[in-house]
Scaffold this motif. Structure first.
Motif, short mmCIF file in Angstrom:
data_model
loop_
_atom_site.label_atom_id
_atom_site.label_comp_id
_atom_site.label_asym_id
_atom_site.label_seq_id
_atom_site.Cartn_x
_atom_site.Cartn_y
_atom_site.Cartn_z
N ALA A 8 2.02 -33.75 21.89
CA ALA A 8 2.23 -33.38 20.49
C ALA A 8 1.44 -34.32 19.57
O ALA A 8 1.66 -35.53 19.59
CB ALA A 8 3.71 -33.44 20.14
N PRO A 9 0.54 -33.77 18.74
CA PRO A 9 -0.25 -34.63 17.86
C PRO A 9 0.50 -35.10 16.63
O PRO A 9 0.09 -36.05 15.98
CB PRO A 9 -1.44 -33.75 17.48
N GLY A 10 1.61 -34.42 16.24
CA GLY A 10 2.38 -34.82 15.06
C GLY A 10 2.16 -33.89 13.89
O GLY A 10 1.17 -33.17 13.82
N LYS A 11 3.06 -33.92 12.92
CA LYS A 11 3.03 -32.98 11.80
C LYS A 11 1.77 -33.17 10.96
O LYS A 11 1.44 -34.28 10.56
CB LYS A 11 4.27 -33.16 10.93
N GLY A 12 1.11 -32.06 10.70
CA GLY A 12 -0.12 -32.09 9.93
C GLY A 12 -1.34 -32.38 10.77
O GLY A 12 -2.47 -32.26 10.30
N ASN A 13 -1.12 -32.80 12.01
CA ASN A 13 -2.22 -33.10 12.92
C ASN A 13 -2.44 -31.91 13.84
O ASN A 13 -1.64 -30.97 13.86
CB ASN A 13 -1.89 -34.35 13.72
N LEU A 14 -3.50 -31.93 14.61
CA LEU A 14 -3.75 -30.86 15.57
C LEU A 14 -4.73 -31.35 16.61
O LEU A 14 -5.34 -32.42 16.47
CB LEU A 14 -4.25 -29.60 14.88
N ARG A 15 -4.89 -30.54 17.64
CA ARG A 15 -5.90 -30.78 18.65
C ARG A 15 -6.70 -29.49 18.83
O ARG A 15 -6.12 -28.40 18.87
CB ARG A 15 -5.28 -31.20 19.98
N VAL A 16 -8.02 -29.65 18.92
CA VAL A 16 -8.92 -28.49 19.09
C VAL A 16 -9.85 -28.80 20.25
O VAL A 16 -10.89 -29.45 20.08
CB VAL A 16 -9.73 -28.21 17.81
N TYR A 17 -9.47 -28.39 21.46
CA TYR A 17 -10.29 -28.62 22.65
C TYR A 17 -11.27 -27.46 22.81
O TYR A 17 -10.87 -26.31 22.95
CB TYR A 17 -9.41 -28.77 23.89
N VAL A 18 -12.56 -27.79 22.79
CA VAL A 18 -13.61 -26.78 22.80
C VAL A 18 -14.36 -26.88 24.12
O VAL A 18 -14.81 -27.96 24.53
CB VAL A 18 -14.58 -26.98 21.62
N ASP A 43 -17.20 -27.07 26.45
CA ASP A 43 -18.57 -27.55 26.23
C ASP A 43 -18.82 -27.82 24.74
O ASP A 43 -19.90 -27.55 24.20
CB ASP A 43 -19.61 -26.55 26.76
N GLY A 44 -17.78 -28.33 24.08
CA GLY A 44 -17.83 -28.52 22.64
C GLY A 44 -18.55 -29.79 22.21
O GLY A 44 -18.95 -30.61 23.04
N PRO A 45 -18.69 -29.98 20.90
CA PRO A 45 -19.46 -31.12 20.37
C PRO A 45 -18.71 -32.43 20.40
O PRO A 45 -19.30 -33.49 20.18
CB PRO A 45 -19.72 -30.70 18.92
N GLY A 46 -17.39 -32.39 20.64
CA GLY A 46 -16.60 -33.62 20.61
C GLY A 46 -16.09 -33.91 19.21
O GLY A 46 -15.94 -33.01 18.38
N ARG A 47 -15.82 -35.16 18.94
CA ARG A 47 -15.22 -35.59 17.68
C ARG A 47 -16.07 -35.17 16.48
O ARG A 47 -17.28 -35.40 16.44
CB ARG A 47 -15.06 -37.10 17.72
N ILE A 48 -15.41 -34.57 15.48
CA ILE A 48 -16.10 -34.14 14.26
C ILE A 48 -15.43 -34.83 13.07
O ILE A 48 -14.23 -34.67 12.85
CB ILE A 48 -16.03 -32.61 14.08
N GLY A 49 -16.18 -35.61 12.31
CA GLY A 49 -15.65 -36.28 11.14
C GLY A 49 -14.86 -37.54 11.49
O GLY A 49 -14.69 -37.90 12.66
N ALA A 50 -14.39 -38.18 10.42
CA ALA A 50 -13.67 -39.46 10.58
C ALA A 50 -12.18 -39.25 10.46
O ALA A 50 -11.70 -38.33 9.80
CB ALA A 50 -14.15 -40.44 9.50
N ASP A 51 -11.42 -40.15 11.13
CA ASP A 51 -9.97 -40.08 11.05
C ASP A 51 -9.50 -40.20 9.61
O ASP A 51 -10.09 -40.93 8.80
CB ASP A 51 -9.33 -41.19 11.89
N GLY A 52 -8.41 -39.50 9.31
CA GLY A 52 -7.82 -39.57 7.99
C GLY A 52 -6.33 -39.76 8.09
O GLY A 52 -5.80 -40.12 9.16
N PRO A 53 -5.62 -39.47 7.01
CA PRO A 53 -4.17 -39.70 7.01
C PRO A 53 -3.41 -38.76 7.94
O PRO A 53 -2.29 -39.09 8.34
CB PRO A 53 -3.79 -39.47 5.55
N TYR A 54 -3.98 -37.64 8.28
CA TYR A 54 -3.28 -36.67 9.13
C TYR A 54 -4.05 -36.37 10.41
O TYR A 54 -3.46 -36.35 11.50
CB TYR A 54 -3.01 -35.37 8.37
N LEU A 55 -5.33 -36.11 10.31
CA LEU A 55 -6.13 -35.81 11.51
C LEU A 55 -6.63 -37.11 12.10
O LEU A 55 -7.52 -37.77 11.55
CB LEU A 55 -7.31 -34.90 11.13
N LYS A 56 -6.06 -37.45 13.27
CA LYS A 56 -6.42 -38.74 13.87
C LYS A 56 -6.03 -38.75 15.34
O LYS A 56 -5.30 -37.92 15.81
CB LYS A 56 -5.73 -39.89 13.14
#
Length: 982
Positions: free
Chosen positions: A957-967, A969-982
């Motif tokens: 569980a990533p936590g409220k407001g957070n999520l996981r997007v497993y792609v 053959d995807g590009p991997g990490r997109i953008g910088a961590d913030g208050p919710y996506l981390k």
């Protein structure tokens, strides 16, 4: 003697059910010991019963069970029954129709002997009335049953002739007649009708919602629960259509600068007109022929000061062409000094998250066009220095980089047409649909300048459009009402003195009154020519709140008779799920167009062609549910796409985004059971032909679809994966209108609720991947709340995480990125300050400077706007937009929850050409994905890498407001961590 009682008959009435009984136990006749018989003939012409029964008792024996034994056809007007009397010398008899109507010889019963006996109108005789005649053939019923909707591969009919017994379930097999139709001819004896139910032989029944079908003798069709008697054979070879349409009439041409608007009345045809051919002559470019589906052509880019001549022909589906219409002529003027028209960006709208602004309340770029209106002081806006018309196109152009920095590539703006009412800043009180409201424009910042500026930044403009209604003062160029108004000591403050030559535009101040909201052109003490308002100018006997005398015809209303019924409806809505919700007034400020009238259609089509020509990228359609779907499908939607195709080509038309507000403020999949008032209903084409007259067709369509109900609506798999595979969507039955996802909107009190309700409706939408999804708007918050959403930052973050990864197009109402005006009343009318509402001015939060060259990040920012961009939800939003923009599956992918555990977890895939994007998403909670393709998956949020070899991937569980997007053959990490996506 036994005299049968009518009350006893009820015991013998049988009703078919599914699975039905096989019928009553056969009636037994009294046993016989000898060979004496009586053949009883009964005369039917006088009674004209659908069936006839003989109820009898041999002399000294027992009576048959009520209603007796059915008699059979003998010859014309006669039925008969042969009875074995045993040793009896005769019988007592009565006759009935099996439904409670008796002939018992006036209560004495009939005393009959043996041999041939006739009973005719109470007279008994001994003869054979059918001697020398041919036997009468029983009545026939030929039944055609349609299986196109159900998809059955076989069909049975289980039936009961009137007065007879049911067949044994599942009935008798029907024969294939032609594609989608099955047929059976039934011999029903003397009966004139039958009860029936249908089934596929494998336990699936159609019994007309447990009521069974009543089918008459003759030929009948049963299609989607609609019974058509005396029907034509649906499988008969169609007679070639050789009849041409009538020539179009009332062709008119009007020139403005170097454009000409041509309109005409619709032609008629025995099978229906499918299009028109417009021939233009004049100028140096020779003769041109334009094909289109609507009754309006906006011909632009013509030569200056040049005479043009037009004729119009109608075309039907068989290619028959009408004679040419009478000629219409117009001469162009000088070319207008306007910015060059734009070209729509023409890309898939699902790639573009939408930012929704009330233009007049967003950012003030030019104080010179600010206007407070008649309610400026009364409302409290004056005390706040906050005129209702404050934001403008210049301000929007100045802050396009702010919207781009948030990550949005489409901007939905409120209506731009000239408005007229006491409180019209929002744009929904249209007065001149052909003119942009000057209170929104500035030198160098016209509407065209805004469109061009947005396109230069790779951003789309979606224009809010209104087809359903005008302002209460009508629509300039179509009809505007005149009302009674006397400038006496009581009303002189209200009625402005008429100023000859002054034309209202909302911006220019009229010198005598000192008002920009001048109204002297609307009032008259003299009764206007053709007035239909009763008791013109006479006192009503009532008083205003101030104690002033009120007069008849002092204020526009639908029931006053002020509005001609050709152009406007003349009633109030009484039932919001009834037909009147599509043909009556919503509110006193919203005069309801008669959209089934050709002149109204032409006025609106011609107006909105102007904005299409300017290069807008799509239309958000206001109050779409209050216009019949058949009118949208016949007139307005074809006109939109025809115009885009003519100006910019078929590819641009394919991606011109039309999304309708079909407002269903309930949690139902189908709005209180009314398909005609449900959002998804508007995404479908019609499935049958209706009357050529639009008003008649609207009623026919409402009745037809209402009778079919919710269980017989079309379904779609366009939003769903097939296992793990993307499949080509079938949009062959798409109407052309996508929708705002009202069900998710109503349930966004919490994200899991919105997710569950959204999924539940998706099979009934033509393609739910195009649904516009928002939490709140300028009208309502979730659960029809009148306040802006105030669920808290964590809930907002969770809602956004779902919206930006689930199917559909995420949309945000201006300011929600900082919870602007949370909990405030969205609108409290003209009586309170706008600053206290959900429509407050946002510009104070945007002061300073900002630049953005890419979506989802600011290159630079200073002043208050920099503080705004630093807020936690803004950071969350920016990263969500970065992630969504990088992963095609999150933009246009189909989805599935199959093989997935987790509350808000799903997989999405989009495949097109060399693009194959597959993503696994979980919002807030943990999830396990089984049956997925093996390979390397990278999380776009954390960069975590998982190699799957057993078709299973589990995520904590990533936590409220957070999520996981497993792609995959995807590009991997997109953008910088913030208050919710981390």
């Amino acid at each position: 003697m036994r005299q049968p009682l009518v009350a006893l008959v009820a015991a013998a009435v049988l009703v078919g059910a599914v699975p039905p009984d096989t019928g009553p136990t056969p009636l037994r006749e009294t046993a016989a010991t000898a060979a004496d018989t009586a053949t009883v003939f009964y005369y039917t012409k006088t009674k004209n019963w659908p069936a006839t029964y003989l109820h009898y008792a041999p002399d000294g024996g027992s009576w048959t069970t009520v209603p007796g034994t059915p008699m059979e056809a003998a010859c014309t007007d006669w039925v008969k029954k042969t009875v074995d009397l045993g040793s009896a010398a005769g019988l007592q008899a009565t006759f009935n129709n099996g439904g409670g109507t008796w002939d018992n010889n006036g209560g004495a019963n009939y005393a009959l002997g043996t041999g041939n006996i006739t009973v005719k109108d109470g007279v008994i005789a001994h003869s054979d009335p059918c001697a020398g005649t041919d036997p009468v053939e029983g009545n026939k019923a030929t039944v055609f049953y349609a299986t196109a909707t159900t998809g059955w591969t076989t069909a049975n009919i289980h039936y009961q002739p009137a007065g007879g017994s049911w067949t044994t379930a599942p009935g008798v097999g029907m024969e294939a007649a032609c594609a989608g139709w099955w047929r059976k001819t039934l011999d029903i004896g003397t009966a004139t009708s039958l009860k029936a139910a249908f089934n596929n032989g494998n336990g699936v029944w159609d019994n007309n919602n447990s009521a069974d079908y009543t089918i008459p003798a003759g030929t009948t069709t049963v299609q989607d629960r609609t019974v058509t008697r005396d029907a034509a054979d649906p499988c008969a070879a169609e007679v070639p259509d050789t009849e041409a349409p009538t020539a179009p009439t009332e062709v008119t041409a009007t020139a403005t600068h170097t454009s000409i608007v041509l309109s005409w009345h619709a032609a008629t045809d025995n099978k229906g007109v499918t299009g028109y051919q417009v021939t233009r002559t004049g100028g140096t470019k020779g003769t041109t022929v334009t094909d289109l589906g609507s009754t309006v052509l906006s011909d632009t880019g013509l030569e200056e000061r040049t005479a043009y001549t037009y004729t119009v022909k109608a075309v039907d589906a068989a290619g028959n062409t009408s004679p040419a219409s009478a000629e219409a002529r117009a001469t162009t003027g000088e070319k207008a000094a306007e910015p060059a028209s734009g070209t729509p960006l023409g890309t898939d709208p699902r790639k573009d998250p939408i930012y929704f602004v009330l233009t007049a309340r967003f950012f003030d770029g030019d104080t010179g066009n600010n206007r407070g209106g008649s309610q400026h002081t009364k409302s409290g806006n004056a005390a706040n220095g906050d005129p209702m018309f404050r934001g403008d196109f210049k301000g929007l152009v100045d802050r396009l980089d702010y919207i781009k920095a948030l990550g949005f590539s489409a901007v939905w703006i409120t209506p731009v047409v000239l408005n007229r009412s006491d409180y019209d800043y929002h744009g929904y009180h249209g007065y001149d649909f052909y003119k942009v409201d000057p209170r929104l424009e500035s030198a160098g910042a016209s509407y065209q300048d805004l469109i061009n500026a947005a396109h230069a930044k790779g951003m789309k403009i979606y224009q809010d459009v209104v087809y359903n209604h005008s302002s209460r003062w009508g629509a300039k160029g179509l009809f505007t009402p005149t009302v009674y108004g006397v400038r006496d000591s009581q009303w002189s403050w209200y009625y402005d003195e008429k100023a000859e030559g002054f034309e209202y535009d909302g911006l220019t101040v009229e010198p005598k009154s000192g008002k920009s909201y001048y109204n002297g052109d609307l009032w008259s003490t003299a009764e206007p020519t053709g007035n239909t308002c009763l008791n013109w100018g006479k006192p009503t006997g009532g008083k205003s709140a101030e104690g002033y005398t009120l007069y008849n015809c002092q204020w526009p209303s639908p029931t006053s008779g002020m509005f001609p019924k050709a152009y406007y409806h003349r009633c109030w809505i009484g039932n919001w799920e009834g037909e009147d919700a599509r043909s009556c007034w919503l509110h006193e400020d919203l005069a309801d167009f008669n959209t089934e009238n050709t002149a109204v259609q032409n006025y609106l089509i011609g107006a909105y062609d102007k904005y299409i020509d300017m290069g807008v990228d799509g239309f958000r359609v206001d109050t779409a549910v209050h216009i019949p779907r058949v009118t949208w499908n016949r007139r307005f939607l074809p006109a939109i796409y025809d115009r885009v195709t003519q100006k910019f080509g078929a590819e641009a038309a394919k991606n011109f985004f039309v999304f309708g507000e079909v407002a269903a403020f309930v949690n139902d999949k189908w709005n209180r059971g009314s398909v005609n008032h449900s959002a998804q209903f508007y995404t479908w084409k019609e499935r049958k032909e209706y009357s050529a007259d639009d008003e008649t067709a609207a009623i026919e369509q409402f009745t037809y679809e209402n009778n079919l109900g919710t269980g017989n609506q079309p379904t779609s798999t366009n939003a769903f994966l097939n296992g793990n595979s993307y499949h080509t969507p079938d949009r062959s039955r798409f109407s052309g209108m996508h929708i705002i996802d009202m069900r998710m909107h109503m349930n966004f009190g919490d994200a899991p609720n919105a997710f569950g309700n959204g999924k539940d409706s998706d099979d009934s939408v033509n393609d739910a991947t195009y649904n516009v999804v928002y939490v709140d708007s300028h009208d309502y918050g979730p659960n029809k709340s009148s306040n802006r959403y105030s669920g808290g930052s964590d809930a907002w973050a969770e809602n956004m995480a779902l919206m930006w990864t689930f199917r559909g197009i995420p949309t945000l109402y201006y300011g929600s990125e900082i919870e602007f005006q949370k909990g405030q009343k969205i609108d409290c009318g003209p009586g309170c300050p706008l600053a206290t509402t959900g429509r407050a001015y946002y510009g104070d939060h945007l002061a300073g400077s900002v630049t953005a060259s890419d979506f989802g990040k600011a290159d630079s920012a200073g002043g208050q706007v920099a503080t705004t961009l630093a807020q936690p939800l803004v950071k969350h939003l920016q990263r969500l937009n970065q992630i969504r923009r990088a992963i095609p599956a999150l933009q246009a992918g189909q989805y599935s929850t199959e093989g997935i555990s987790g509350q808000m977890a799903f997989k999405r895939r989009y495949t097109s050409g060399s693009t194959d994007s597959f993503a696994l998403v979980t919002v807030t909670g943990d999830a396990t994905f089984t049956g997925i393709p093996n390979g390397t998956y990278r999380d776009a949020v954390t960069g975590d890498v998982r190699t799957v070899s057993n078709s299973t991937l589990s995520v904590g569980a990533p936590g409220k407001g957070n999520l996981r997007v497993y792609v995959l053959d995807g590009p991997g990490r997109i953008g910088a961590d913030g208050p919710y996506l981390k």
